[in-house]
Design a protein around this motif. Structure first.
Motif, mmCIF file in Angstrom:
data_model
loop_
_atom_site.group_PDB
_atom_site.id
_atom_site.type_symbol
_atom_site.label_atom_id
_atom_site.label_comp_id
_atom_site.label_asym_id
_atom_site.label_seq_id
_atom_site.Cartn_x
_atom_site.Cartn_y
_atom_site.Cartn_z
ATOM 1 N N PHE A 155 33.138 47.897 26.287
ATOM 2 C CA PHE A 155 33.559 46.431 26.005
ATOM 3 C C PHE A 155 32.455 45.499 26.976
ATOM 4 C CE2 PHE A 155 37.697 48.781 25.631
ATOM 5 C CZ PHE A 155 38.050 48.241 24.507
ATOM 6 N N VAL A 156 32.247 44.410 26.126
ATOM 7 C CA VAL A 156 31.274 43.298 26.780
ATOM 8 C C VAL A 156 32.034 42.098 26.847
ATOM 9 C CG1 VAL A 156 29.131 42.315 26.514
ATOM 10 C CG2 VAL A 156 29.306 44.307 25.561
ATOM 11 N N TRP A 157 32.149 41.444 28.077
ATOM 12 C CA TRP A 157 32.585 40.218 28.441
ATOM 13 C C TRP A 157 31.762 39.123 28.360
ATOM 14 C CZ3 TRP A 157 35.027 38.979 33.648
ATOM 15 C CH2 TRP A 157 36.031 37.868 33.696
ATOM 16 N N VAL A 158 31.538 38.208 27.538
ATOM 17 C CA VAL A 158 30.442 37.327 27.513
ATOM 18 C C VAL A 158 31.023 36.031 27.823
ATOM 19 C CG1 VAL A 158 29.079 38.652 25.944
ATOM 20 C CG2 VAL A 158 30.705 36.864 24.900
ATOM 21 N N MET A 159 29.952 35.328 28.767
ATOM 22 C CA MET A 159 30.384 33.874 29.043
ATOM 23 C C MET A 159 29.155 33.064 29.117
ATOM 24 S SD MET A 159 31.955 34.705 32.710
ATOM 25 C CE MET A 159 32.604 36.276 32.141
ATOM 26 N N ASP A 160 29.156 31.566 29.135
ATOM 27 C CA ASP A 160 28.103 31.094 29.647
ATOM 28 C C ASP A 160 28.058 30.772 31.196
ATOM 29 O OD1 ASP A 160 26.597 30.051 27.337
ATOM 30 O OD2 ASP A 160 28.369 28.995 26.496
ATOM 31 N N ASP A 161 27.311 30.091 31.781
ATOM 32 C CA ASP A 161 27.215 29.967 33.099
ATOM 33 C C ASP A 161 28.139 28.713 33.757
ATOM 34 O OD1 ASP A 161 25.781 27.609 32.178
ATOM 35 O OD2 ASP A 161 24.081 28.353 33.041
ATOM 36 N N ASP A 162 28.763 28.197 32.682
ATOM 37 C CA ASP A 162 29.627 27.097 33.071
ATOM 38 C C ASP A 162 31.231 27.468 33.119
ATOM 39 O OD1 ASP A 162 29.795 27.032 30.355
ATOM 40 O OD2 ASP A 162 29.973 24.791 30.303
ATOM 41 N N VAL A 163 31.265 28.795 32.799
ATOM 42 C CA VAL A 163 32.681 29.489 32.594
ATOM 43 C C VAL A 163 33.221 29.824 34.172
ATOM 44 C CG1 VAL A 163 33.977 31.353 31.774
ATOM 45 C CG2 VAL A 163 32.461 30.283 30.128
ATOM 46 N N LEU A 164 34.215 29.398 34.414
ATOM 47 C CA LEU A 164 35.025 29.804 35.730
ATOM 48 C C LEU A 164 36.154 30.748 35.609
ATOM 49 C CD1 LEU A 164 34.175 26.488 37.675
ATOM 50 C CD2 LEU A 164 32.808 28.546 37.406
ATOM 51 N N PRO A 165 36.219 31.993 35.227
ATOM 52 C CA PRO A 165 37.326 32.633 34.805
ATOM 53 C C PRO A 165 38.299 32.786 36.186
ATOM 54 C CG PRO A 165 35.342 34.012 35.226
ATOM 55 C CD PRO A 165 35.116 32.686 35.484
ATOM 56 N N GLU A 166 39.601 32.689 35.858
ATOM 57 C CA GLU A 166 40.618 32.997 36.699
ATOM 58 C C GLU A 166 40.503 34.298 37.116
ATOM 59 O OE1 GLU A 166 43.212 30.698 37.988
ATOM 60 O OE2 GLU A 166 42.178 28.973 36.870
ATOM 61 N N ARG A 167 41.111 34.659 38.429
ATOM 62 C CA ARG A 167 40.934 35.924 39.240
ATOM 63 C C ARG A 167 41.516 37.063 38.180
ATOM 64 N NH1 ARG A 167 42.153 39.849 42.348
ATOM 65 N NH2 ARG A 167 41.958 40.155 44.441
ATOM 66 N N ASP A 168 42.381 36.917 37.414
ATOM 67 C CA ASP A 168 42.982 37.832 36.746
ATOM 68 C C ASP A 168 42.548 37.717 35.158
ATOM 69 O OD1 ASP A 168 44.466 35.626 35.856
ATOM 70 O OD2 ASP A 168 46.203 36.347 36.167
ATOM 71 N N ALA A 169 41.505 37.124 34.962
ATOM 72 C CA ALA A 169 41.179 36.809 33.371
ATOM 73 C C ALA A 169 40.898 38.132 32.671
ATOM 74 C CB ALA A 169 40.141 35.837 33.466
ATOM 75 N N LEU A 170 39.863 38.873 33.363
ATOM 76 C CA LEU A 170 39.598 40.142 32.929
ATOM 77 C C LEU A 170 40.822 41.208 32.642
ATOM 78 C CD1 LEU A 170 37.579 42.118 31.365
ATOM 79 C CD2 LEU A 170 36.616 42.466 33.658
ATOM 80 N N ALA A 171 41.742 41.148 33.580
ATOM 81 C CA ALA A 171 42.791 42.177 33.509
ATOM 82 C C ALA A 171 43.699 41.634 32.676
ATOM 83 C CB ALA A 171 43.629 42.124 34.829
ATOM 84 N N LYS A 172 43.693 40.310 32.314
ATOM 85 C CA LYS A 172 44.685 39.946 30.821
ATOM 86 C C LYS A 172 43.972 40.198 29.610
ATOM 87 C CE LYS A 172 47.337 36.389 33.338
ATOM 88 N NZ LYS A 172 47.831 35.115 33.464
#
Length: 138
Positions: free
Chosen positions: A86-103
């Motif tokens: 799996f590839v989790w993609v984002m721009d440099d201005d994304v600030l994911p919450e601590r559980d974003a990937l787990a969700k």
């Protein structure tokens, strides 16, 4: 367990990139690899990455700015060729919450358990002012 690589695209926003990477590395479900695609920045981004992130991130500096779609294309190809499930993609201005990937992983498993075919799983993203920034029309 499936391997998940984060791909972060950046261009001349090293301060935002640092904040983004802080959030990526703070995830409750760690990424197996973090790849930064630098779209030919001229603001010292590569120096910051070497000094502050060292070998914790894999950096690809493009010889010219090929835009967002081109940069994401490079990043996704690098991740796929490197063995990412799996590839989790984002721009440099994304600030994911601590559980974003787990969700995202939980949502994918939920859909898999129900037999729902999926090509991607998408989370919501908000600006610092609380406005939604990605509202896809599917």
């Amino acid at each position: 367990m499936a391997s998940i690589f984060a791909v972060v695209l950046t261009y001349n926003r090293k301060d935002l990139l640092k904040r983004c990477l802080d959030c990526v590395f703070a995830q409750s479900r760690a990424c197996d690899r973090v790849i930064v695609i630098d779209n030919c920045s001229s603001d010292g981004t590569s120096d910051m990455l070497r000094a502050e992130w060292g070998d914790r991130v894999e950096v690809h500096i493009l010889s010219r700015n090929i835009g967002a779609s081109g940069g994401f294309n490079v990043g996704i190809r690098v991740a796929y060729q490197g063995g990412a499930d799996f590839v989790w993609v984002m721009d440099d201005d994304v600030l994911p919450e601590r559980d974003a990937l787990a969700k995202l992983v939980e949502a994918d498993q939920f859909l898999a358990d129900k037999g729902v075919p999926r090509a991607f799983v998408l989370s919501s993203a908000w600006t610092e002012d609380g406005n939604v920034t990605n509202v896809p029309k599917i």
